[in-house]
Design an enzyme around this catalytic site. Sequence first.
Site, PDB file in Angstrom:
ATOM      1  N   GLU A 175      28.519 141.923  47.519  1.00 36.16           N
ATOM      2  CA  GLU A 175      28.241 141.366  48.880  1.00 36.16           C
ATOM      3  C   GLU A 175      28.336 139.966  48.945  1.00 36.16           C
ATOM      4  OE1 GLU A 175      25.204 142.305  52.641  1.00 36.16           O
ATOM      5  OE2 GLU A 175      24.746 142.986  50.746  1.00 36.16           O
ATOM      6  N   GLY A 204      18.960 142.249  57.443  1.00 36.99           N
ATOM      7  CA  GLY A 204      17.810 143.119  57.555  1.00 36.99           C
ATOM      8  C   GLY A 204      17.111 143.252  56.286  1.00 36.99           C
ATOM      9  N   ALA A 205      17.504 143.678  55.023  1.00 36.88           N
ATOM     10  CA  ALA A 205      16.900 144.001  53.963  1.00 36.88           C
ATOM     11  C   ALA A 205      17.423 143.305  52.703  1.00 36.88           C
ATOM     12  CB  ALA A 205      17.505 145.573  53.553  1.00 36.88           C
ATOM     13  N   SER A 206      18.529 142.368  52.847  1.00 37.78           N
ATOM     14  CA  SER A 206      18.739 141.581  51.530  1.00 37.78           C
ATOM     15  C   SER A 206      19.290 140.064  51.966  1.00 37.78           C
ATOM     16  CB  SER A 206      19.889 142.262  50.631  1.00 37.78           C
ATOM     17  OG  SER A 206      20.949 142.333  51.288  1.00 37.78           O
ATOM     18  N   THR A 207      19.143 139.359  51.002  1.00 30.36           N
ATOM     19  CA  THR A 207      19.781 137.924  51.282  1.00 30.36           C
ATOM     20  C   THR A 207      20.680 137.602  50.017  1.00 30.36           C
ATOM     21  OG1 THR A 207      19.449 135.695  51.809  1.00 30.36           O
ATOM     22  CG2 THR A 207      17.875 136.812  50.536  1.00 30.36           C
ATOM     23  N   GLN A 208      21.746 136.821  50.233  1.00 35.18           N
ATOM     24  CA  GLN A 208      22.634 136.394  49.046  1.00 35.18           C
ATOM     25  C   GLN A 208      22.847 134.960  49.111  1.00 35.18           C
ATOM     26  OE1 GLN A 208      22.375 140.442  49.683  1.00 35.18           O
ATOM     27  NE2 GLN A 208      23.682 139.273  51.136  1.00 35.18           N
TER      28      GLN A 208
END
Length: 496
Positions: A175, A204-208
Amino acid sequence: MMAEPREMKENKLWHRPLIIFITVLIVVGIIALVTTAVVQNKALPKKYKYGIVLDAGSSHTAVYIYEWPAEKENNTGMVRQTHSCNVKGKGISSYAARVKEAGMSLKACMDEAKGKIPVRRHHETPVYLGATAGMRLLMKENETQSEQVLSSVADFLRGYPFMYEGARIITGQEEGAYGWITVNYLSKNFHQERSTMGALDLGGASTQITFVSQLRVESPENSLHFRLYGNDYQVYTHSFLCYGKDQALRLTLAQQLQTGDRHLSDPCFHPGYQQEKSVDRVFGSPCVSTSLSRPTYANFTLNGTGNAKLCQSNVKRIFNFSSCTWGRCSFNGVFQPPVEGKFGAFSAFFFVMNFLNLTSSSLDESKEKLEQYCSKPWDEVKQSYSAIPEKYLAEYCFSGTYILALLENGYSFTSDKWRDIKFLKKIGGSDAGWTLGYMLNLTNMIPAEAPDAPPLPHSGYVSIMVLFSLLLAALLLLLACKVFGRPTCAQNKYVI
């Protein structure tokens, strides 16, 4: 004056039609050359190919249609987004208890796609579904249910006349990498040999976070190598599962509920905001650590106090800055080299900061404006933004505070580095995000080596040929005049 000799008259009579004939041939040749050049460079009807990518995120699903000229399939900068559609309702992971509805939830947007793409192209249009952090969490929680949800959407997509290419859960590393490819592809940084742009993605559930680092990436799992258009890129990337804005809110609430008080005074919500919340909703997430004690009551009351500074203190508690086995870390013991260069921040980064009017503010200005916004009474906020559903409106104070803490304290974007972040939604008409990079990778539309090109572009070649042809024609005409021309009568004097 004596009459012209018969021989001279005969020569002139013979030469005149020959000169006229040669002149006509030259004119016809010039016309033919110019006409050929014009016809050759006339714009032809373009033939397009299409691709569809479904972004099955944790909070919702979006369908994107991409288009590119069929005859220039491997040229950089040619792919563009032509349509997007947001699926109504939550993400596909929310259908775990009713898997048969997961596929049907996509119907309205897929029917739109069917109408947007020419019928003659349907059979050759690839369809990809990539599920992100919401499905990653469901996979951790219940692998069987996650497989059933994917099977449901796969069966549904196969029912369309497109070329189904799979539905799968992509990794956090993928991602991040595909988001980086997208922003640099759309910015035309690869083929023009510009410095690349880092990518910051928040869902909403992760960050990259993904960027090219000049320093050695100590952690192999955070290192990726790309060869694109003849250039090598050593990329650092990491995805923090459970640190998307929705899951971060759950983590923050779970920390505060450790006091055991059913009436929670929360500085991340506006003064006057009051809402009954479910304990299951907070502690039912696999992101909430089992080491935290779960309250015995089923519901709690959240009362907003609207204090951005206290909110930031609460938010920082969900980050672990104390343990690091590497040379340097971001948080939770994850290696990260110093941030370098410009960054594009998209998805929820953009939507939240744009709503708060902070996309062009400095870090200090952002903190000041956020304090003012969070302190506004809830009734005043509702009146000012009556068109926005209350569920989303209530969380902007928290989300803005979380973004500032994540970027400044988590990723180390200090005040001087803050100006390197550009909050963006689109680049050249296409949404910034991982979907375009995903499709480009799967269709091999970004070559490892720079494509060969002729010394001159086609239009330049034609122009030069026409120019030389005109010069040649002029020289031939001059030669004809010299060869067939004769002195005038005035220049020939005869004595009587």
